[in-house]
Design a protein around this motif. Structure first.
Motif: not given
Length: 294
Positions: A46, A74, A77-78, A81, A166, A170, A186, A190, A226
């Motif tokens: 990351y 957000q 979600r991050a 991941l 995740y 998204t 992300t 991370g 990504h």
């Protein structure tokens, strides 16, 4: 296909390149995890990703890179991941590449189950059959006597669950948030989380120059992969590209064979193919449902 989606071929090529980078990320992480702590590898994945985005995108996008209407979602979600990355590398430390990748690819099956109560989508008979078929494939891979470590299977299943959440988040964020913005979060979350925890896990041997380059490559593979994935789905519909995602299972099997000398046994190979077929059933059914949606 070329008339309705003129960039479809380019999107397919970008997606295939992204999938290859993800397999290289997993293979490199598996090799490094034999010598270095998993959290350190996750931090590097990351941190390098974050630095690349700051260097190449921050000068032009500035505050647009962090502007969001839904910061809480957000961050969650991050974090999902981040959990996928940690659990996946930890599973790869204990299990072969092909089997680990296949179990994590059960995530679309979980998304299908979650889409009903969370997104209000109708599952339908075809998707139910696909879900049951896919889970049968997971059982074939993780069956007693397969030689897989139970802890590794549990870690891979945890990665699949995190990846499913995740993907749901998204889909919820996509209507209001830019893909590059989500990609940056992300990397930001991370990096921040793993840096704060750095004093508790930074141990073991210091990498030499060769291993340092391999560790840095994790962020390059992840960030570039990504980015290519986002570009691919920007110019072509998900209904067209989703079935191609399962090429990653083929490449993971081949890289595991040539890179680590492991080829799945007969039942495990059937399980991998079963999960792939189940995912393709869901992707094709989703494409059909989208095409004939009133």
């Amino acid at each position: 296909m070329s008339d309705s989606h003129p960039h479809a071929l380019r999107s397919v090529m970008l997606l295939l390149a992204a999938l290859l980078l993800f397999v290289l990320l997993d293979a490199t992480a598996k090799r490094l995890a034999a010598s270095y702590p998993v959290p350190m590898l996750v931090w590097a994945r990351y941190a390098v990703h974050f630095v690349l985005m700051v260097v190449f995108l921050a000068p032009s996008m500035r505050l647009k890179l962090v502007a969001t209407r839904r910061p809480g979602r957000q961050i969650v979600r991050a974090a999902c991941l981040l959990a996928v990355t940690f659990l996946n590398i930890a599973a790869l430390q204990r299990m072969p590449l092909a089997e680990t990748t296949a179990i994590v690819f059960a995530a679309p099956l979980l998304v299908t189950l979650m889409a009903g109560p969370v997104l209000g989508e109708r599952i339908g008979a075809v998707r139910w059959v696909a879900v049951l078929t896919g889970f049968a494939g997971v059982l074939l891979i993780a069956r007693p006597g397969s030689g897989l470590v139970a802890e590794g299977v549990a870690l891979a299943l945890g990665a699949a669950v995190s990846y499913a959440v995740y993907q749901i988040l998204t889909r919820q964020l996509s209507p209001t948030e830019s893909p590059v913005n989500m990609l940056f979060y992300t990397a930001l979350v991370g990096t921040a989380v793993m840096t704060l925890l750095l004093p508790w896990y930074w141990a073991g041997p210091m990498p030499d120059a060769g291993d340092a380059l391999l560790i840095a490559s994790l962020g390059v593979y992840g960030g570039t992969g990504h980015f290519l994935l986002i570009r691919a789905f920007r110019d072509a519909p998900a209904s067209l590209l989703s079935p191609i995602l399962y090429v990653q299972l083929i490449w993971a099997t081949l890289v595991g064979w040539f890179g680590f000398g492991h080829f799945p046994d007969g039942l495990a190979l059937v399980g991998i193919l079963t999960i792939g077929c189940a995912g393709l059933m869901i992707a094709i059914e989703s494409r059909r449902a989208y095409r004939y949606r009133p």
